[in-house]
Design an enzyme around this catalytic site. Structure first.
Site, PDB file in Angstrom:
ATOM      1  N   CYS A  12       0.855  -1.177   0.000  1.00 23.92           N
ATOM      2  CA  CYS A  12       0.000   0.000   0.000  1.00 23.92           C
ATOM      3  C   CYS A  12       0.896   1.234   0.000  1.00 23.92           C
ATOM      4  CB  CYS A  12      -0.941   0.098   1.197  1.00 23.92           C
ATOM      5  SG  CYS A  12      -2.151  -1.221   1.274  1.00 23.92           S
ATOM      6  N   ARG A  47       3.882  -0.435  -4.854  1.00 27.60           N
ATOM      7  CA  ARG A  47       3.577  -0.931  -3.506  1.00 27.60           C
ATOM      8  C   ARG A  47       2.240  -1.666  -3.450  1.00 27.60           C
ATOM      9  NH1 ARG A  47       6.848   1.735   0.232  1.00 27.60           N
ATOM     10  NH2 ARG A  47       5.424   1.166   1.898  1.00 27.60           N
ATOM     11  N   TRP A  56      -2.626  -2.765  -1.676  1.00 28.52           N
ATOM     12  CA  TRP A  56      -2.349  -4.205  -1.791  1.00 28.52           C
ATOM     13  C   TRP A  56      -3.198  -4.852  -0.716  1.00 28.52           C
ATOM     14  CZ3 TRP A  56      -0.362  -8.278   1.156  1.00 28.52           C
ATOM     15  CH2 TRP A  56       0.026  -9.408   0.427  1.00 28.52           C
ATOM     16  N   ASN A  63      -1.510   2.687   5.540  1.00 27.00           N
ATOM     17  CA  ASN A  63      -0.646   1.576   5.145  1.00 27.00           C
ATOM     18  C   ASN A  63      -0.222   0.866   6.416  1.00 27.00           C
ATOM     19  OD1 ASN A  63       1.384  -0.107   4.080  1.00 27.00           O
ATOM     20  ND2 ASN A  63       2.926   1.501   4.252  1.00 27.00           N
ATOM     21  N   GLY A  64      -0.510  -0.448   6.494  1.00 30.11           N
ATOM     22  CA  GLY A  64      -0.138  -1.208   7.679  1.00 30.11           C
ATOM     23  C   GLY A  64      -1.292  -2.112   8.090  1.00 30.11           C
ATOM     24  N   GLU A  73      17.529 -17.539  -8.043  1.00 23.32           N
ATOM     25  CA  GLU A  73      17.041 -16.215  -8.426  1.00 23.32           C
ATOM     26  C   GLU A  73      16.461 -16.243  -9.848  1.00 23.32           C
ATOM     27  OE1 GLU A  73      16.205 -13.632  -7.111  1.00 23.32           O
ATOM     28  OE2 GLU A  73      16.298 -12.063  -8.612  1.00 23.32           O
ATOM     29  N   LYS A 123      12.603 -15.161 -10.550  1.00 20.40           N
ATOM     30  CA  LYS A 123      12.258 -14.092 -11.491  1.00 20.40           C
ATOM     31  C   LYS A 123      11.328 -14.629 -12.565  1.00 20.40           C
ATOM     32  CE  LYS A 123      13.337 -11.473  -9.997  1.00 20.40           C
ATOM     33  NZ  LYS A 123      13.885 -10.706  -8.898  1.00 20.40           N
ATOM     34  N   GLU A 167       7.825 -15.334 -11.235  1.00 24.51           N
ATOM     35  CA  GLU A 167       7.206 -14.088 -10.770  1.00 24.51           C
ATOM     36  C   GLU A 167       6.577 -13.300 -11.925  1.00 24.51           C
ATOM     37  OE1 GLU A 167      10.255 -11.698  -9.018  1.00 24.51           O
ATOM     38  OE2 GLU A 167       8.847 -10.429  -7.954  1.00 24.51           O
ATOM     39  N   HIS A 194      18.751 -36.362  -7.125  1.00 24.84           N
ATOM     40  CA  HIS A 194      18.189 -36.851  -5.859  1.00 24.84           C
ATOM     41  C   HIS A 194      16.676 -36.673  -5.796  1.00 24.84           C
ATOM     42  CE1 HIS A 194      22.150 -37.683  -4.312  1.00 24.84           C
ATOM     43  NE2 HIS A 194      22.527 -36.454  -4.626  1.00 24.84           N
ATOM     44  N   LYS A 254       5.937  -4.526  -4.248  1.00 27.33           N
ATOM     45  CA  LYS A 254       7.383  -4.451  -4.086  1.00 27.33           C
ATOM     46  C   LYS A 254       7.821  -4.432  -2.629  1.00 27.33           C
ATOM     47  CE  LYS A 254      11.432  -2.664  -6.195  1.00 27.33           C
ATOM     48  NZ  LYS A 254      11.728  -3.987  -6.782  1.00 27.33           N
TER      49      LYS A 254
HETATM   50  C1  F6R Z   1      11.394 -10.520  -6.113  1.00 26.17           C
HETATM   51  C2  F6R Z   1      11.430  -9.515  -5.063  1.00 26.17           C
HETATM   52  C3  F6R Z   1      11.137  -9.957  -3.672  1.00 26.17           C
HETATM   53  C4  F6R Z   1      11.959  -9.122  -2.668  1.00 26.17           C
HETATM   54  C5  F6R Z   1      11.549  -9.463  -1.225  1.00 26.17           C
HETATM   55  C6  F6R Z   1      12.394  -8.723  -0.211  1.00 26.17           C
HETATM   56  O1  F6R Z   1      11.705  -9.960  -7.348  1.00 26.17           O
HETATM   57  O2  F6R Z   1      11.660  -8.377  -5.307  1.00 26.17           O
HETATM   58  O3  F6R Z   1      11.362 -11.323  -3.506  1.00 26.17           O
HETATM   59  O4  F6R Z   1      13.308  -9.388  -2.871  1.00 26.17           O
HETATM   60  O5  F6R Z   1      10.201  -9.147  -1.030  1.00 26.17           O
HETATM   61  O6  F6R Z   1      12.332  -7.346  -0.415  1.00 26.17           O
HETATM   62  P1  F6R Z   1      13.401  -6.359   0.216  1.00 26.17           P
HETATM   63  O7  F6R Z   1      14.694  -6.597  -0.469  1.00 26.17           O
HETATM   64  O8  F6R Z   1      12.857  -4.996  -0.038  1.00 26.17           O
HETATM   65  O9  F6R Z   1      13.481  -6.705   1.667  1.00 26.17           O
END
Ligand code: F6R
Length: 602
Positions: free
Chosen positions: A2, A27, A73, A99-100, A477, A481, A484, A500, A597
């Protein structure tokens, strides 16, 4: 998660509010809304969907020089019009964005309903305007009513409120970010700086329990008891250009291409005469440390795995713990433990929870973060900043590479201080090649065959990513990605683990991206061949001339360099593969479904 914004100025607030919400959409993008105060009541406009849909609603633009806004969100209740913020009291005289999470909202709601307040949403937030309204009748001023409402709340919050008839925004924070932007006699409040960066880079990072009142010619900051507090203003050195897409179709692609620059900024001045020079951590800083723990989530967790690997190579006991599991699985923590929180945003609730637990246990804590003044930076003993510039795409790209490089430098610094640490032989070549990294990434960006390969393997059943040593976090990673932003099934494995169990999943319709970094590559090649024998096409991410190239079905080339940097170059190729695969599937790359994010809930 949010985003909230508030603006008070001498023109119509709607423009800055909408711009701000667009810049905060990373957000959350389940719904959007604004409220303005214009002398004829508090006017609320909100709808489910993205800010673009709210803009459609605002064609007959409402006016008012005082306003608040929100992009959501969803946590409590689905993404409907009713659950969109701002929320109001029964008569619509008080409007609030939040937000929260309000933890005691169920009890508060029951009490307020018993007093005749009518609720229209499923949200925890809606109790706040009703509480303010409830206190208005017995308070000396709307500000006093706001303070009393805030003191009734348990949980985390950044809140901004309007009260009918008052040319003011009332705001506070507890555990959720809130930044004040100052531009002549125009004021902004937002969850993050990009919301108002086009207007001002002069900011004040507010603290928990600060109460801010924005009025046309005055800003006041007090504590919950009304005592004035002094907060210094900072100048943010981000360029507003950085928050636009520029010539790119998506922020993600822009941010992938920005990596030569963002990494140069991360490295600049931090390697001198073949030695690590971190001004934040002079020689001896870590002399009392005996073991290191990393806490992080998601992509940052993968960067932390790189840090762990590098420290272990240097003989320093190190362990990565998923931040959300830290409280139950941290193992022994003492004053000799260094806990490194790796967090791009510095606001991830799980990571902050782990930091608080580590602080309580007496550990020394460090934040490796991109956001100056973030909660992680403020709640740890020291911060190491990534200097990667703002990252808007929900999928982290440039911050992963900056985290990995920052951790590579930090771990060298730590190892040099700790008696049990031995500086690994390859340190010299690691540091000597660090400054070449941005150019090597440029080469990958200019020559990558990722678009063609993404098209070639489109429509597969699953996508697997394998790697060994530092190639393993990159495989994880790569898979994160891919899933996602494409919504396709993808998994990352330690190359040796395929046989395994996961090998049972391998078919001609499961391409395998195999990362070769120069460490134990022959074993990884054997693992890739074991999968190929079962029909899986292999994409080798490796330097030209590498034996894997001959054995594979396709090749993503990386320049030949130190294994640590080779893993990052491989990661850039995998970022591009994910991007192009998602683009072929026409996915909303910058705003993948269900995600946000900055994950500020546990
Ligand atoms: C994936 C992504 C998330 C963040 C995770 C932690 O692309 O961006 O997996 O890496 O939510 O976020 P931060 O780094 O802001 O603590």
């Amino acid at each position: 998660m949010c985003g909230i914004i508030a603006h008070v100025g001498d023109g119509n607030a709607i423009g800055p509010l909408i711009e701000g919400l667009e810049n905060l959409e990373y957000r959350g993008y389940d719904s959007a809304g604004v409220a303005v105060q214009n002398g004829s009541g508090v006017k609320v406009h909100k709808c489910s969907g993205q800010v673009s849909e709210l803009k459609e609603e605002l064609r007959a633009t409402p006016k008012g020089n005082v306003g608040i806004g929100h992009t959501r969100w969803s946590t409590h209740g689905p993404p409907t019009d009713e659950n969109a913020h701002p929320h109001t009291d029964t008569a619509g005289d008080v409007a609030v964005v939040h937000n929260g999470i309000i933890e005691n909202y169920e009890r508060l709601r029951r009490d307020l309903e018993a007093k005749g307040h009518e609720f229209t949403s499923d949200t925890d937030t809606e109790v706040i305007p009703h509480l303010i309204d409830h206190h208005l009748g017995s308070s000396t001023s709307p500000e006093a009513a706001f303070r009393r409402a805030v003191s009734d709340l348990d949980g985390t919050y950044a809140i901004a409120a309007l009260v009918d008839g008052e040319e003011a925004v009332y705001a506070t924070r507890q555990g959720s970010p809130l930044v004040l932007g100052l531009e002549d006699e125009k004021w902004y409040l937002a969850s993050d700086v990009p919301a108002f960066l086009e207007h001002t880079n002069e900011v004040v990072y507010l603290e928990d329990e600060d109460v801010v009142v924005l009025e046309p010619h005055e800003v006041t900051i007090t504590d919950l008891d009304g005592r004035q507090v002094e907060r210094a203003a900072d100048t943010v050195d981000w360029d507003p250009e950085e928050t636009s897409k520029g010539k790119y179709d998506h922020y993600m692609l822009k941010e992938i291409h920005n990596q030569p620059t963002s990494l140069s900024n991360t490295i600049e001045g931090r390697v001198q005469d073949g030695e690590v020079a971190l001004e934040e951590f002079p020689d001896g800083t870590f002399a009392d440390v005996r073991n290191v723990q990393f806490v992080a989530c998601g992509t940052s967790y993968h960067a932390a795995l790189c840090g762990e690997q590098l420290l272990k190579e240097a003989g320093v006991p190190a362990q990565v713990v998923r931040a959300s599991e830290y409280v139950s699985t941290s193992g022994p923590v003492s004053e000799e433990t260094l806990v490194i929180a790796v967090t791009q945003s510095g606001e991830t609730a799980d990571t902050l929870g782990a930091v608080r637990a580590a602080n309580a246990a007496g550990a020394t804590t460090i934040a490796v973060t991109n956001v100056v003044g973030s909660t992680a930076a403020r709640e740890t003993d020291r911060a190491l900043y990534l200097r990667a510039g703002p990252e808007i795409g929900v999928a982290a790209t440039k911050t992963f590479s900056s985290q990995s490089v920052a951790l590579a430098l930090l771990t060298q610094r730590i190892a040099a201080d700790i008696p049990v640490g031995t500086v690994p032989e390859s340190t010299e070549s690691l540091l000597n090649t660090a400054e070449r990294l941005p150019d090597d990434i440029e080469t990958v960006l200019e020559t990558s065959d990722s678009d063609r390969i993404a098209a070639k393997y489109g429509g597969s059943d699953s996508y697997f990513f394998i790697g060994r040593d530092l190639g393993y976090p990159v495989a994880l990673e790569g898979a994160l990605k891919f899933k996602e932003i494409t919504y396709e099934h993808a998994e990352g494995f330690a190359a040796g683990e395929l046989k395994h169990g996961p090998l049972a999943l391998v078919t001609p319709r499961t391409p395998i991206f195999a990362v070769f970094t120069g460490e134990d590559d022959e074993k990884t090649l054997t693992n890739a061949k074991e999968a190929r024998t079962r029909g899986a096409p292999i994409v080798a991410v490796a330097p030209e001339g590498h034996p894997a190239v001959q054995a594979a079905d396709a090749h993503l080339e990386i320049p030949d360099t130190h294994p640590t940097w080779a893993s990052l170059l491989a990661n850039v190729q995998l970022q591009l593969v994910s991007y192009h695969a998602a683009s072929h599937l026409d996915r909303p790359i910058d705003k993948p479904r269900n995600l946000a994010k900055s994950v500020t809930v546990e």
